[in-house]
Design a protein around this motif. Structure first.
Motif, PDB file in Angstrom:
ATOM      1  N   GLN A 145       9.783  -3.747   4.762  1.00 40.12           N
ATOM      2  CA  GLN A 145       9.601  -2.953   5.901  1.00 40.12           C
ATOM      3  C   GLN A 145       8.648  -1.730   5.606  1.00 40.12           C
ATOM      4  O   GLN A 145       7.808  -1.461   6.426  1.00 40.12           O
ATOM      5  CB  GLN A 145      11.112  -2.356   6.419  1.00 40.12           C
ATOM      6  CG  GLN A 145      10.839  -1.645   7.759  1.00 40.12           C
ATOM      7  CD  GLN A 145      12.449  -1.317   8.169  1.00 40.12           C
ATOM      8  OE1 GLN A 145      13.241  -2.265   8.187  1.00 40.12           O
ATOM      9  NE2 GLN A 145      12.502  -0.205   8.949  1.00 40.12           N
ATOM     10  N   LEU A 146       9.079  -0.881   4.682  1.00 41.48           N
ATOM     11  CA  LEU A 146       8.323   0.153   4.439  1.00 41.48           C
ATOM     12  C   LEU A 146       6.745   0.026   4.118  1.00 41.48           C
ATOM     13  O   LEU A 146       5.911   0.635   4.847  1.00 41.48           O
ATOM     14  CB  LEU A 146       8.880   1.039   3.353  1.00 41.48           C
ATOM     15  CG  LEU A 146       8.307   2.422   2.895  1.00 41.48           C
ATOM     16  CD1 LEU A 146       8.376   3.252   4.028  1.00 41.48           C
ATOM     17  CD2 LEU A 146       8.754   2.976   1.819  1.00 41.48           C
ATOM     18  N   VAL A 147       6.328  -1.012   3.372  1.00 38.09           N
ATOM     19  CA  VAL A 147       5.157  -1.237   3.264  1.00 38.09           C
ATOM     20  C   VAL A 147       4.398  -1.693   4.418  1.00 38.09           C
ATOM     21  O   VAL A 147       3.170  -1.218   4.521  1.00 38.09           O
ATOM     22  CB  VAL A 147       4.855  -2.694   2.260  1.00 38.09           C
ATOM     23  CG1 VAL A 147       3.356  -3.230   2.370  1.00 38.09           C
ATOM     24  CG2 VAL A 147       5.319  -2.215   0.801  1.00 38.09           C
ATOM     25  N   MET A 148       4.922  -2.496   5.384  1.00 42.51           N
ATOM     26  CA  MET A 148       4.482  -3.087   6.770  1.00 42.51           C
ATOM     27  C   MET A 148       4.304  -1.710   7.456  1.00 42.51           C
ATOM     28  O   MET A 148       3.346  -1.577   8.166  1.00 42.51           O
ATOM     29  CB  MET A 148       5.385  -4.031   7.316  1.00 42.51           C
ATOM     30  CG  MET A 148       5.247  -5.438   6.409  1.00 42.51           C
ATOM     31  SD  MET A 148       6.059  -6.838   7.739  1.00 42.51           S
ATOM     32  CE  MET A 148       7.817  -6.457   7.186  1.00 42.51           C
ATOM     33  N   GLU A 149       5.214  -0.706   7.653  1.00 41.23           N
ATOM     34  CA  GLU A 149       5.078   0.353   8.299  1.00 41.23           C
ATOM     35  C   GLU A 149       3.925   1.446   7.952  1.00 41.23           C
ATOM     36  O   GLU A 149       3.263   1.709   8.555  1.00 41.23           O
ATOM     37  CB  GLU A 149       6.472   1.271   8.379  1.00 41.23           C
ATOM     38  CG  GLU A 149       7.610   0.684   9.000  1.00 41.23           C
ATOM     39  CD  GLU A 149       8.888   1.331   9.096  1.00 41.23           C
ATOM     40  OE1 GLU A 149       8.992   2.257   8.097  1.00 41.23           O
ATOM     41  OE2 GLU A 149       9.753   0.941   9.467  1.00 41.23           O
ATOM     42  N   LEU A 150       3.805   1.355   6.553  1.00 41.05           N
ATOM     43  CA  LEU A 150       2.705   2.222   6.130  1.00 41.05           C
ATOM     44  C   LEU A 150       1.366   1.553   6.429  1.00 41.05           C
ATOM     45  O   LEU A 150       0.648   2.410   6.833  1.00 41.05           O
ATOM     46  CB  LEU A 150       2.998   2.425   4.721  1.00 41.05           C
ATOM     47  CG  LEU A 150       4.225   3.358   4.240  1.00 41.05           C
ATOM     48  CD1 LEU A 150       4.666   3.359   2.778  1.00 41.05           C
ATOM     49  CD2 LEU A 150       4.036   4.786   4.616  1.00 41.05           C
ATOM     50  N   THR A 183      -8.279  -0.249   8.761  1.00 40.74           N
ATOM     51  CA  THR A 183      -8.334  -1.435   8.194  1.00 40.74           C
ATOM     52  C   THR A 183      -7.507  -2.450   7.207  1.00 40.74           C
ATOM     53  O   THR A 183      -6.909  -1.376   6.181  1.00 40.74           O
ATOM     54  CB  THR A 183      -9.738  -1.615   7.302  1.00 40.74           C
ATOM     55  OG1 THR A 183     -10.598  -1.149   8.045  1.00 40.74           O
ATOM     56  CG2 THR A 183     -10.180  -2.763   6.846  1.00 40.74           C
ATOM     57  N   ILE A 184      -6.667  -3.336   7.716  1.00 38.19           N
ATOM     58  CA  ILE A 184      -5.573  -3.789   7.041  1.00 38.19           C
ATOM     59  C   ILE A 184      -6.160  -5.105   6.354  1.00 38.19           C
ATOM     60  O   ILE A 184      -6.470  -6.249   6.800  1.00 38.19           O
ATOM     61  CB  ILE A 184      -4.484  -4.046   8.086  1.00 38.19           C
ATOM     62  CG1 ILE A 184      -3.958  -2.856   8.754  1.00 38.19           C
ATOM     63  CG2 ILE A 184      -3.261  -4.823   7.228  1.00 38.19           C
ATOM     64  CD1 ILE A 184      -2.923  -3.076   9.752  1.00 38.19           C
ATOM     65  N   PRO A 185      -6.069  -4.894   5.089  1.00 35.37           N
ATOM     66  CA  PRO A 185      -6.358  -6.083   4.211  1.00 35.37           C
ATOM     67  C   PRO A 185      -5.474  -7.396   4.329  1.00 35.37           C
ATOM     68  O   PRO A 185      -4.228  -7.086   4.740  1.00 35.37           O
ATOM     69  CB  PRO A 185      -6.514  -5.773   2.782  1.00 35.37           C
ATOM     70  CG  PRO A 185      -5.510  -4.549   2.649  1.00 35.37           C
ATOM     71  CD  PRO A 185      -5.504  -3.934   4.087  1.00 35.37           C
ATOM     72  N   PRO A 186      -5.472  -8.571   3.961  1.00 39.22           N
ATOM     73  CA  PRO A 186      -4.590  -9.615   3.872  1.00 39.22           C
ATOM     74  C   PRO A 186      -3.400  -9.099   2.985  1.00 39.22           C
ATOM     75  O   PRO A 186      -3.707  -8.785   1.889  1.00 39.22           O
ATOM     76  CB  PRO A 186      -5.390 -10.851   3.287  1.00 39.22           C
ATOM     77  CG  PRO A 186      -6.788 -10.412   3.497  1.00 39.22           C
ATOM     78  CD  PRO A 186      -6.823  -9.084   3.326  1.00 39.22           C
ATOM     79  N   ILE A 187      -2.130  -9.306   3.467  1.00 42.92           N
ATOM     80  CA  ILE A 187      -1.037  -8.592   2.720  1.00 42.92           C
ATOM     81  C   ILE A 187      -0.044  -9.745   2.477  1.00 42.92           C
ATOM     82  O   ILE A 187       0.212 -10.513   3.517  1.00 42.92           O
ATOM     83  CB  ILE A 187      -0.454  -7.615   3.181  1.00 42.92           C
ATOM     84  CG1 ILE A 187      -1.339  -6.223   3.146  1.00 42.92           C
ATOM     85  CG2 ILE A 187       0.913  -7.147   2.343  1.00 42.92           C
ATOM     86  CD1 ILE A 187      -0.957  -5.016   3.614  1.00 42.92           C
TER      87      ILE A 187
END
Length: 337
Positions: free
Chosen positions: A140-145, A151-155
């Motif tokens: 949750q925290l990773v996605m929120e940050l 620019t959001i890389p593949p995660i």
């Protein structure tokens, strides 16, 4: 050439065993809505008004028992794990370490990956069994940050690795050093969770805790259940050691408060085994990938003393995964696949 990012995330540790740092750690940890999953107003009263003020001094003393010249054992081993994984993966990867609570923070680790211009990020929460309060909180925290980045890389995320064969082999090898056949019984003691958190993971609403053995077999309904994954881990380690079901018990430690937590409680199992005349116990703690307060003190000291007071003789901890080469290999495989 672009690098692939790998983020290893463990639970966390105070910056020092001093009361002020323990307070900061407990406050951040227990104010997480996935850890104490009650309304925020109630959680704030409980954590800031009762738990942190009254538990910080005691918890500080416990941390001082396990703190050494290397600092926090959890952070020490986490740093070594990160370094060894980086060495194994090589220059095509950038490996960063973060703690869900306190330092190094997830935000700072993500910023380092962003500054490194990585082409993708693989997040590995360092919890073999999935729980909303641990793995779910990291996700949750990773996605929120990252959602705030332009620019959001593949995660991608590792949800759990409770059945990872290399991990299982390390636990079995560590146990073999202690000659399991010389012990009267084996415990697989997992960190506890409130029962309500297990119930929330049952999306059918009609399976979890409906019978006493609902967690003993992993299936489509309970595949994300912390307790079911824990039972599965224990059964796989037991199989590697040739332990029959009557020779080991799965139990849960570290409960907080009066409401029901996942059972059986480790303290109750100790009482039962002592009453049966058992004298020597071998204890695994397979919810952790590095030795920490819950293993080095709670099991090695508290449970050993409790069991002796009940008439037993010895409680022996099976060392955690720490910097074992096979566990490093397991992390490398998780990073690549």
């Amino acid at each position: 050439m672009s690098k692939k990012g790998v983020l290893l995330v463990n639970l966390g540790t105070p910056d020092s065993p001093e009361v002020k740092d323990v307070k900061k750690y407990l406050d951040q940890f227990l104010m997480d809505g996935r850890v104490i999953d009650i309304p925020k107003f109630n959680r704030t009263l409980l954590v800031k008004g009762i738990i942190v003020p009254f538990r910080s001094l005691k918890t500080s003393k416990l941390y001082k028992e396990i703190w050494d010249e290397k600092g926090s054992p959890l952070l020490y081993y986490s740093k070594i794990q990160t370094q060894l994984v980086q060495e194994k993966l090589g220059d095509d990867y950038q490996v960063e370490l973060a703690m869900r609570y306190q330092n190094p923070s997830i935000e700072s680790a993500l910023e380092r990956l962003k500054a490194g211009l990585v082409e993708s990020i693989k997040v590995i929460p360092m919890f073999p069994q999935y729980a909303s309060a641990s793995t779910g909180s990291v996700m949750q925290l990773v996605m929120e940050l990252v959602s705030k980045w332009q620019t959001i890389p593949p995660i991608s995320f590792v949800n759990s690795f409770h059945d990872n064969n290399l991990m299982l082999e390390v636990f079995a090898e560590n146990a073999t050093k202690h000659q399991p056949e010389t012990y009267d019984h084996v415990l697989f003691s997992f960190h506890g969770l409130p029962e309500r958190q297990l119930l929330k993971c049952d999306h059918t609403g009609n399976y979890c805790l409906k019978n006493d053995d609902c967690c003993e077999t992993l299936n489509d309904t309970n595949k994300f259940c912390y307790s079911a994954q824990g039972h599965h881990t224990a059964s796989l380690i037991a199989a590697k050691l040739g332990l029959s079901k009557d020779k080991y018990t799965v139990c849960f430690q570290s409960r907080l408060g009066k409401e029901p937590w996942v059972q059986p409680y480790t303290t109750d199992v100790l009482k039962k085994l002592a009453a049966e005349g058992k004298k020597r116990l071998l204890v695994f703690s397979p919810a952790f990938v590095a030795d920490c307060l819950e293993t080095l003190y709670e099991i090695t000291v508290e449970y050993h003393e409790e069991f002796k007071a009940l008439g037993g003789e010895h409680v022996q901890l099976v060392e955690s995964l720490n910097d074992h080469p096979k566990f490093i290999e397991a992390l490398v495989e998780l990073a690549k696949n």
